[in-house]
Structures are given as C-alpha cells and as structure tokens.
Motif scaffolding. Structure first.
Motif, PDB file in Angstrom:
ATOM      1  N   TYR A 123       0.833  -1.198   0.000  1.00 41.51           N
ATOM      2  CA  TYR A 123       0.000   0.000   0.000  1.00 41.51           C
ATOM      3  C   TYR A 123       0.874   1.257   0.000  1.00 41.51           C
ATOM      4  O   TYR A 123       0.441   2.318   0.435  1.00 41.51           O
ATOM      5  N   ALA A 124       2.098   1.110  -0.493  1.00 45.12           N
ATOM      6  CA  ALA A 124       3.024   2.239  -0.585  1.00 45.12           C
ATOM      7  C   ALA A 124       3.617   2.268  -1.989  1.00 45.12           C
ATOM      8  O   ALA A 124       4.397   1.382  -2.352  1.00 45.12           O
ATOM      9  N   ASN A 125       3.247   3.268  -2.762  1.00 43.34           N
ATOM     10  CA  ASN A 125       3.679   3.339  -4.153  1.00 43.34           C
ATOM     11  C   ASN A 125       5.016   4.077  -4.235  1.00 43.34           C
ATOM     12  O   ASN A 125       5.069   5.306  -4.319  1.00 43.34           O
ATOM     13  N   LEU A 126       6.099   3.305  -4.208  1.00 47.08           N
ATOM     14  CA  LEU A 126       7.433   3.891  -4.239  1.00 47.08           C
ATOM     15  C   LEU A 126       7.718   4.612  -5.546  1.00 47.08           C
ATOM     16  O   LEU A 126       8.506   5.563  -5.580  1.00 47.08           O
ATOM     17  N   ALA A 127       7.079   4.187  -6.638  1.00 51.23           N
ATOM     18  CA  ALA A 127       7.313   4.847  -7.923  1.00 51.23           C
ATOM     19  C   ALA A 127       6.883   6.311  -7.872  1.00 51.23           C
ATOM     20  O   ALA A 127       7.509   7.177  -8.493  1.00 51.23           O
ATOM     21  N   ILE A 128       5.816   6.607  -7.129  1.00 52.99           N
ATOM     22  CA  ILE A 128       5.383   7.997  -6.979  1.00 52.99           C
ATOM     23  C   ILE A 128       6.440   8.801  -6.233  1.00 52.99           C
ATOM     24  O   ILE A 128       6.831   9.890  -6.656  1.00 52.99           O
ATOM     25  N   VAL A 129       6.902   8.253  -5.112  1.00 53.05           N
ATOM     26  CA  VAL A 129       7.893   8.960  -4.307  1.00 53.05           C
ATOM     27  C   VAL A 129       9.174   9.174  -5.105  1.00 53.05           C
ATOM     28  O   VAL A 129       9.761  10.267  -5.094  1.00 53.05           O
ATOM     29  N   GLU A 130       9.606   8.163  -5.816  1.00 53.10           N
ATOM     30  CA  GLU A 130      10.836   8.278  -6.596  1.00 53.10           C
ATOM     31  C   GLU A 130      10.712   9.314  -7.701  1.00 53.10           C
ATOM     32  O   GLU A 130      11.658  10.076  -7.959  1.00 53.10           O
ATOM     33  N   LEU A 131       9.561   9.382  -8.351  1.00 56.42           N
ATOM     34  CA  LEU A 131       9.361  10.382  -9.398  1.00 56.42           C
ATOM     35  C   LEU A 131       9.393  11.793  -8.813  1.00 56.42           C
ATOM     36  O   LEU A 131      10.037  12.702  -9.358  1.00 56.42           O
ATOM     37  N   LEU A 132       8.704  11.984  -7.696  1.00 55.99           N
ATOM     38  CA  LEU A 132       8.700  13.303  -7.063  1.00 55.99           C
ATOM     39  C   LEU A 132      10.113  13.701  -6.632  1.00 55.99           C
ATOM     40  O   LEU A 132      10.521  14.866  -6.790  1.00 55.99           O
ATOM     41  N   GLU A 133      10.865  12.735  -6.106  1.00 56.41           N
ATOM     42  CA  GLU A 133      12.246  13.013  -5.706  1.00 56.41           C
ATOM     43  C   GLU A 133      13.104  13.354  -6.916  1.00 56.41           C
ATOM     44  O   GLU A 133      13.867  14.328  -6.905  1.00 56.41           O
ATOM     45  N   THR A 155       8.153   6.615   5.797  1.00 53.38           N
ATOM     46  CA  THR A 155       7.772   7.864   6.458  1.00 53.38           C
ATOM     47  C   THR A 155       9.008   8.699   6.759  1.00 53.38           C
ATOM     48  O   THR A 155       9.013   9.928   6.570  1.00 53.38           O
ATOM     49  N   ARG A 156      10.088   8.054   7.240  1.00 53.10           N
ATOM     50  CA  ARG A 156      11.341   8.783   7.482  1.00 53.10           C
ATOM     51  C   ARG A 156      11.865   9.396   6.191  1.00 53.10           C
ATOM     52  O   ARG A 156      12.387  10.515   6.188  1.00 53.10           O
ATOM     53  N   ARG A 157      11.728   8.668   5.104  1.00 49.87           N
ATOM     54  CA  ARG A 157      12.183   9.178   3.807  1.00 49.87           C
ATOM     55  C   ARG A 157      11.381  10.403   3.391  1.00 49.87           C
ATOM     56  O   ARG A 157      11.943  11.387   2.887  1.00 49.87           O
ATOM     57  N   LEU A 158      10.082  10.347   3.575  1.00 47.62           N
ATOM     58  CA  LEU A 158       9.245  11.505   3.241  1.00 47.62           C
ATOM     59  C   LEU A 158       9.612  12.698   4.122  1.00 47.62           C
ATOM     60  O   LEU A 158       9.721  13.834   3.648  1.00 47.62           O
ATOM     61  N   ALA A 159       9.791  12.440   5.410  1.00 44.23           N
ATOM     62  CA  ALA A 159      10.095  13.524   6.339  1.00 44.23           C
ATOM     63  C   ALA A 159      11.456  14.157   6.046  1.00 44.23           C
ATOM     64  O   ALA A 159      11.653  15.353   6.296  1.00 44.23           O
ATOM     65  N   ALA A 160      12.387  13.374   5.528  1.00 37.55           N
ATOM     66  CA  ALA A 160      13.728  13.882   5.272  1.00 37.55           C
ATOM     67  C   ALA A 160      13.803  14.761   4.028  1.00 37.55           C
ATOM     68  O   ALA A 160      14.808  15.460   3.832  1.00 37.55           O
ATOM     69  N   ASN A 161      12.773  14.753   3.206  1.00 40.49           N
ATOM     70  CA  ASN A 161      12.788  15.537   1.974  1.00 40.49           C
ATOM     71  C   ASN A 161      12.266  16.944   2.269  1.00 40.49           C
ATOM     72  O   ASN A 161      11.106  17.111   2.652  1.00 40.49           O
TER      73      ASN A 161
END
Length: 306
Positions: A123-133, A155-161
């Motif tokens: 339930y976590a779409n890493l492709a979205i996060v990677e594209l935004l990054e 969550t830590r990855r999102l918070a670190a951005n």
C-alpha cells in the motif's frame, strides 16, 4: 449524475478508501495561524573578552549558535487557535501559478490484514515517491497513523525531503459521519483522540510537520468539526478530485486533474499502491500537463499562503 459525482462514486465504492464531494470555499485562515517570530533585542557596545580556548589575542570568541528547535504545533502551517472551530479549505487564492499535489496514505484494519496476510503486496507506491524526488516536485502527504506504523522507513524518507510536507488523515481511515461510502464510523466521543493520536504518531519523524487534516471521504459535519476544535488545526478538502482509487487506466485520472486544475488548486491523489495502482503512471502526464498550462506544483502551505 455529473462527471465529478460519477467519478467520486466509482472511486469510493469500496469501504477501505473513500473520497467525497468537496465543500466549496476560499481559503479561511482561522484564528492565530502562524505565530510571528519574536524580535531579538541586541545590546550596543564592545563585547568583553571571553578568554576562551584559542583566544590568545584577547579577541572575543563568538558564542556557538544553538540549533534551532523545530516548530511546535502552534507554529506549524495550518495551526489555528485551539478551541475554535477549524476552518475548512478547498483551495488557495486563484492568483499566481501554484497548485498543491496532495497524496493520501490510507490504511484501515482490513487493509492492514490484507497486507500482513500477503493478500496484498503493498500500500506504498514507491514509484510515486521516486518520481517526485527525481523531478524535485514539492508535495504534501496526508498520512494515516496506521500507514505510518506499517511504513516507518518510508515515512522517514518523506520527512527527510525538504520539499515534502506531512499532514494528518486520521489513524485508521474511519469516517467521521454516517453513510460515508461504507467506511466504518469513529464514535463521536473518540474523534478528538483519533486525530490527536495520529499527530503523535507522525510527530517523531520530524521534517515539515503541519497542522493540516483531511477527513476520510472528505465527509464532515458540524459535530465532526466541533470535535476537532481542541486540536488547533485546519481541515483541507480539495477542489480537484483525481478519482485514482481503483482506477483501471491512467488516462481518466489525468483527464480529471487537468480538466479541473486552476491556480490555487488542491489536487487529491493517493499513494496507496494496491488501491490506486494507476497513479504512478498518471503522474508524469499530470506534471507535463501542469507545465503546459504554466502551473507549478508547490507545498500545500505555499499554495494556501498565495
């Protein structure tokens, strides 16, 4: 039934995820949004020599600056005066060229069971996060507490951005009104605690914390708003509903977003891969369409500030 209503009904037919009709309105700031930094008074005159280490010429050694503390809840974007009815926001000012891409991270008891039993992969779409990054695109993530507990590393990855903001989407995506797309309902006497608990779950991750909150299914009434008054927050609905939950093709998602987006828009998308499998395929086309229209993604706080 109009095209938006049809999209909403289709997107929320399954109980685990709900998206509802929006409450139309301009930005309302509420009482006491962001507290101003107090002015720091200085003194005039020569500083005495400290005689500290390395100070063999008598030159004063400047004090080491203490690291600044992260903003407390009362200073975070979206903060309002506790005890006042939360403002409900659809979109920002219709000036300029900024739009907010917001991603809901839903998680219900049923979804957690499906995940832990192996019935669902993610339930976590890493492709979205990677594209935004990769594209350095700002975004705001509305997190359920249960999703954070299942995905602490992400969550830590999102918070670190520094381009990402974190917001509150309840603990387990239960509804705050009756008849909200089949979602189970939070008892009236548990509403305040549910949202407070979620802020507590998110807070230790740091990053760009906010006091923004989104109701599951966008379903709320006067009683629900009154229950959240002690928490000093801003309710964020959205004026562009993507219809990405359970979509079977990416094109309708892109059409829904680009046909409705305007300056100041708040776009509602999902990062819950199994329940919104086409969002990562739609996102590059959405970003391209925004560029073609001269619109620039920004964090929710930047969009609402105008």
């Amino acid at each position: 039934m109009g095209s938006r209503s049809a999209a909403l009904a289709a997107a929320t037919a399954v109980a685990v995820v709900g998206l509802g009709a929006i409450a139309v309105g301009l930005v309302t700031t509420g009482d006491g949004a962001a507290a101003e930094d107090p002015a720091v008074a200085g003194t005039v005159g020569p500083a005495p020599s400290t005689g500290g280490p390395g100070d063999d010429t008598g030159t004063p050694v400047p004090p080491t600056a203490a690291p600044s503390a992260p903003p407390g809840p009362a200073e975070q974007p979206g903060a309002t005066r506790p005890g006042t009815r939360p403002p409900v926001v659809d979109h920002g000012p219709r000036t300029g060229n900024l739009v907010a891409l917001t991603f809901d991270a839903d998680m219900t008891e049923g979804m957690r069971y499906s995940l832990r039993s192996g019935e669902v992969r993610s339930y976590a779409n890493l492709a979205i996060v990677e594209l935004l990054e990769r594209e350095q695109v700002p975004a705001t993530f509305f997190l359920t507490g249960m999703w954070v507990e299942e995905y602490p590393d992400l969550t830590r990855r999102l918070a670190a951005n520094p381009r990402f903001e974190l917001a509150n989407h309840t603990y387990d995506h239960a509804a705050f009104t009756a008849d909200c797309y089949g979602l189970p309902q939070v008892p009236a006497n548990a509403m305040t605690a549910d949202v407070a608990k979620t802020f507590d779950v998110i807070a230790p991750y740091g990053g760009r914390q906010t006091r923004y909150f989104r109701f599951p299914g966008l379903c709320h009434d006067g009683a629900a708003l009154a229950a959240l008054a002690p928490l000093g927050l801003t309710v964020v609905d959205g004026d562009v509903i993507s219809g990405d939950p359970f979509a079977t093709a990416w094109q309708p998602i892109v059409d829904a977003v680009l046909s409705g987006v305007r300056p100041g828009s708040v776009v509602v998308l999902h990062v819950t891969e199994a329940n919104a499998a086409m969002t990562d395929e739609a996102l590059p086309h959405i970003l391209a369409g925004l560029r073609d229209r001269g619109l620039t993604p920004a964090t929710l706080s930047e969009v609402l500030a105008g």
